[in-house]
Design a protein around this motif. Structure first.
Motif, short mmCIF file in Angstrom:
data_model
loop_
_atom_site.label_atom_id
_atom_site.label_comp_id
_atom_site.label_asym_id
_atom_site.label_seq_id
_atom_site.Cartn_x
_atom_site.Cartn_y
_atom_site.Cartn_z
N ASP A 3 0.83 -1.21 0.00
CA ASP A 3 0.00 0.00 0.00
C ASP A 3 0.86 1.26 0.00
N LEU A 4 1.98 1.23 0.70
CA LEU A 4 2.85 2.39 0.75
C LEU A 4 3.49 2.66 -0.61
N ASN A 5 3.78 1.62 -1.35
CA ASN A 5 4.40 1.77 -2.66
C ASN A 5 3.38 2.04 -3.77
N ALA A 6 2.09 1.92 -3.47
CA ALA A 6 1.05 2.09 -4.48
C ALA A 6 1.06 3.49 -5.10
N ILE A 7 1.53 4.48 -4.36
CA ILE A 7 1.54 5.85 -4.89
C ILE A 7 2.70 6.10 -5.85
N ARG A 15 14.26 6.53 -2.41
CA ARG A 15 15.45 5.94 -1.77
C ARG A 15 15.07 4.56 -1.27
N HIS A 16 16.05 3.67 -1.25
CA HIS A 16 15.84 2.35 -0.66
C HIS A 16 16.16 2.49 0.83
N ARG A 51 7.62 -6.42 0.36
CA ARG A 51 8.63 -6.62 1.41
C ARG A 51 9.39 -5.35 1.78
N ILE A 52 9.53 -4.44 0.82
CA ILE A 52 10.31 -3.23 1.03
C ILE A 52 9.46 -2.01 0.73
N ALA A 53 9.40 -1.08 1.67
CA ALA A 53 8.68 0.19 1.46
C ALA A 53 9.71 1.25 1.04
#
Length: 60
Positions: A3-7, A15-16, A51-53
């Motif tokens: 959900d955080l990456n959906a935008i 940044r990673h 797995r990663i935001a």
């Protein structure tokens, strides 16, 4: 995390959270929770958004 990456959309800067040495990358695509990011020195990396935001960068 997905959900955080959906935008994230192509062209956005990110940044990673675990690899700050990769610098600021540009999102190339975001399909099905898989985000492809082009980092300046590391190149294109496909990140599992479940797995990663990734951290959006708005002040670069």
């Amino acid at each position: 995390m997905e959900d955080l990456n959906a935008i994230l959309a192509p062209g956005m800067l990110v940044r990673h959270p675990d690899h700050s040495e990769w610098g600021i990358g540009q999102v190339q695509s975001n399909v099905g929770g898989r985000v492809t990011v082009n980092f300046p020195d590391t190149g294109k990396i496909v990140i599992d958004g479940r797995r990663i935001a990734l951290v959006p960068v708005f002040d670069a």
